[in-house]
Design an enzyme around this catalytic site. Sequence first.
Site, PDB file in Angstrom:
ATOM      1  N   CYS A 178       0.860  -0.950   0.383  1.00  0.00           N
ATOM      2  CA  CYS A 178      -0.264  -0.127   0.204  1.00  0.00           C
ATOM      3  C   CYS A 178       0.875   1.033  -0.407  1.00  0.00           C
ATOM      4  CB  CYS A 178      -1.031   0.255   1.603  1.00  0.00           C
ATOM      5  SG  CYS A 178      -2.343  -0.939   1.128  1.00  0.00           S
TER       6      CYS A 178
HETATM    7  N1  LIG Z   1      -4.033  -5.423   1.690  1.00  0.00           N
HETATM    8  C1  LIG Z   1      -3.994  -4.081   2.957  1.00  0.00           C
HETATM    9  O1  LIG Z   1      -2.809  -4.372   3.478  1.00  0.00           O
HETATM   10  C2  LIG Z   1      -4.905  -3.562   2.567  1.00  0.00           C
HETATM   11  C3  LIG Z   1      -5.185  -2.450   3.245  1.00  0.00           C
HETATM   12  C4  LIG Z   1      -6.148  -1.495   2.819  1.00  0.00           C
HETATM   13  C5  LIG Z   1      -6.102  -1.781   1.749  1.00  0.00           C
HETATM   14  N2  LIG Z   1      -5.494  -1.910   0.909  1.00  0.00           N
HETATM   15  C6  LIG Z   1      -6.783  -1.837  -0.216  1.00  0.00           C
HETATM   16  O2  LIG Z   1      -7.527  -3.011  -0.589  1.00  0.00           O
HETATM   17  C7  LIG Z   1      -7.682  -3.392  -1.915  1.00  0.00           C
HETATM   18  C8  LIG Z   1      -7.616  -4.732  -2.047  1.00  0.00           C
HETATM   19  O3  LIG Z   1      -5.778  -5.089  -1.677  1.00  0.00           O
HETATM   20  P1  LIG Z   1      -5.448  -6.251  -1.478  1.00  0.00           P
HETATM   21  O4  LIG Z   1      -4.213  -5.910  -1.029  1.00  0.00           O
HETATM   22  O5  LIG Z   1      -6.913  -7.102  -0.252  1.00  0.00           O
HETATM   23  O6  LIG Z   1      -6.121  -6.828  -3.068  1.00  0.00           O
HETATM   24  P2  LIG Z   1      -5.035  -8.271  -3.389  1.00  0.00           P
HETATM   25  O7  LIG Z   1      -4.739  -8.731  -4.605  1.00  0.00           O
HETATM   26  O8  LIG Z   1      -4.314  -9.300  -2.599  1.00  0.00           O
HETATM   27  O9  LIG Z   1      -6.649  -9.045  -3.692  1.00  0.00           O
HETATM   28  C9  LIG Z   1      -7.637  -8.734  -5.206  1.00  0.00           C
HETATM   29  C10 LIG Z   1      -8.175 -10.018  -5.637  1.00  0.00           C
HETATM   30  O10 LIG Z   1      -9.262  -9.536  -6.094  1.00  0.00           O
HETATM   31  C11 LIG Z   1      -9.196 -10.186  -7.233  1.00  0.00           C
HETATM   32  N3  LIG Z   1     -10.212  -9.852  -8.249  1.00  0.00           N
HETATM   33  C12 LIG Z   1      -9.620  -9.012  -9.451  1.00  0.00           C
HETATM   34  N4  LIG Z   1     -10.750  -8.792 -10.349  1.00  0.00           N
HETATM   35  C13 LIG Z   1     -11.499  -9.498  -9.602  1.00  0.00           C
HETATM   36  C14 LIG Z   1     -12.890  -9.334 -10.567  1.00  0.00           C
HETATM   37  N5  LIG Z   1     -13.641  -8.364 -11.628  1.00  0.00           N
HETATM   38  N6  LIG Z   1     -14.024 -10.045  -9.651  1.00  0.00           N
HETATM   39  C15 LIG Z   1     -13.342 -11.040  -8.453  1.00  0.00           C
HETATM   40  N7  LIG Z   1     -12.377 -10.587  -8.043  1.00  0.00           N
HETATM   41  C16 LIG Z   1     -11.073  -9.780  -8.655  1.00  0.00           C
HETATM   42  C17 LIG Z   1      -8.360 -11.265  -7.040  1.00  0.00           C
HETATM   43  O11 LIG Z   1      -8.068 -11.949  -7.986  1.00  0.00           O
HETATM   44  C18 LIG Z   1      -7.303 -10.723  -6.086  1.00  0.00           C
HETATM   45  O12 LIG Z   1      -8.188 -11.710  -5.431  1.00  0.00           O
HETATM   46  C19 LIG Z   1      -6.558  -2.306  -2.844  1.00  0.00           C
HETATM   47  O13 LIG Z   1      -7.313  -0.771  -3.413  1.00  0.00           O
HETATM   48  C20 LIG Z   1      -5.869  -2.170  -1.495  1.00  0.00           C
HETATM   49  O14 LIG Z   1      -4.495  -0.442  -1.645  1.00  0.00           O
HETATM   50  C21 LIG Z   1      -5.357  -2.891   0.854  1.00  0.00           C
END
Ligand SMILES: NC(=O)c1ccc[n+]([C@@H]2O[C@H](COP(=O)([O-])OP(=O)(O)OC[C@H]3O[C@@H](n4cnc5c(N)ncnc54)[C@H](O)[C@@H]3O)[C@@H](O)[C@H]2O)c1
Length: 436
Positions: free
Chosen positions: A263
């Site tokens: 992030c």
């Molecule tokens: N990881 C963190 O610590 C964290 C904390 C706060 C906010 N965020 C934010 O949350 C969001 C997600 O982050 P993450 O780390 O969980 O991402 P990630 O990459 O771990 O997971 C994203 C998931 O979405 C799926 N995906 C993609 N396109 C899709 C679709 N059309 N339909 C269904 N599923 C689909 C992917 O296969 C993947 O499993 C981002 O915007 C990130 O900035 C992340």
Amino acid sequence: MGYVGLCTAATLASRGIRTIGIDIDQARVEQIRKGKAPLHEPHLDTMLKNGVKKKLLDATSEISVVAGTDTTFLTVGTPSQQDGSIDLSYIKNATEDLGNVLREKRGYHLVVVKSTVVPGTTNGTVRRFLEQSSRKTVGEELGLCANPEFLKEGTAINDALHPDKIVIGSNDKKSAHELTRLYRRFYGSKLPPLILTTPEAAELVKYASNAFLATKVSFINTIANIAEQIPGVDVGTIAEAIGLDPRIGSLFLKAGPGYGGSCFHKDLQALINYSQNRNYDPVLFRATEETNEQQAVRVVGIAEKLLGSLSSKRIAVLGLAFKKDTDDIREAASIRVINQLKKKGARVVAYDPMAIPNTKKTLSDQIDYAENAYSALKGADCAIIVTEWDQIRKLKSEDFRTYMKTPNIVDARRILDPQQYTQMNYIAIGTGPSRA
Ligand SMILES: NC(=O)c1ccc[n+]([C@@H]2O[C@H](COP(=O)([O-])OP(=O)(O)OC[C@H]3O[C@@H](n4cnc5c(N)ncnc54)[C@H](O)[C@@H]3O)[C@@H](O)[C@H]2O)c1
């Protein structure tokens, strides 16, 4: 069903709310259905298993199931594009797929954007894609909220169960009311402070939060780099003292090899790009990023101070994950340190209790991997501690002396007790030379 989606789903289910996780990644879905987490996060496995067993949690790649639900949380990734700007392609695809299903649904449906998106995205791109594909209108049959997520990897479940705040941005009262109702049900009498605002403000809160934290890290690393020049000074004392001032606060004041994770870098880049496109150059955040980038160079510089040229030297990198208790290596300082070491011609052997499979996907055979810390140390000319894992913290000075060719230690996480290493070439980041 990434970090945010899966942890959100598992915690919702743990409070008796029927939840379905949707992901386009079939293998991930299969694993979740079996009650096995596809990523490492403390307590997640147990929670997932319970949720699946009680039939409160299910997973599918079939988005049509949305028609039978009340609320959808969008938790897809929002990575960086080449120029640092936010890549909204996953958001667009997921929103369009969702809208296509909602077209056929009868009754109200609430869509909640939990992914981190730049101000204007919920009310712009998401709203447009949702209304076009569903042929419905936000504020009538559709509800839409921006509701950024603040959980931290490594403590994600605890953070989801006990957040310090909930921020809800919406343009219409009903959307905000429905989401608040869901959270009231979830948290009961322990509802955290609720900030109700516009979607754009909610979106900016998330970026402001990450930009502040990243800047705090670069700040203390800057002080650490200055402290290193002063005999008898240790950044730990400085951090402890300034941290007692409530205006500063003691958390996030640990000097180290620089921030990592999925992030901070991505969000700072997105914010810088967003801001520059609006004719304001956020100099402070560019400096935060530049300081972070340079920190890996400084870590390797300390190794050079101990060893001289690193060419052909065997360097043990202890820890690959961007922090302990996660297998995530996205933007990890370890990768920047390793790249720098490779540039200097060093041979790198790395150990991490969790993150080797993920690292292999990125670095493959560019480096060697060790099964445990001892075999990483074996024959090494220098050890660099990059992640604060307990397994690494527990190492004893004898371990370095016994296994290494020459016990040179760069403690980039400041986790070892310097008193135990007075007889060795040990340098902790942020520590000035001892007064002769
Ligand atoms: N990881 C963190 O610590 C964290 C904390 C706060 C906010 N965020 C934010 O949350 C969001 C997600 O982050 P993450 O780390 O969980 O991402 P990630 O990459 O771990 O997971 C994203 C998931 O979405 C799926 N995906 C993609 N396109 C899709 C679709 N059309 N339909 C269904 N599923 C689909 C992917 O296969 C993947 O499993 C981002 O915007 C990130 O900035 C992340």
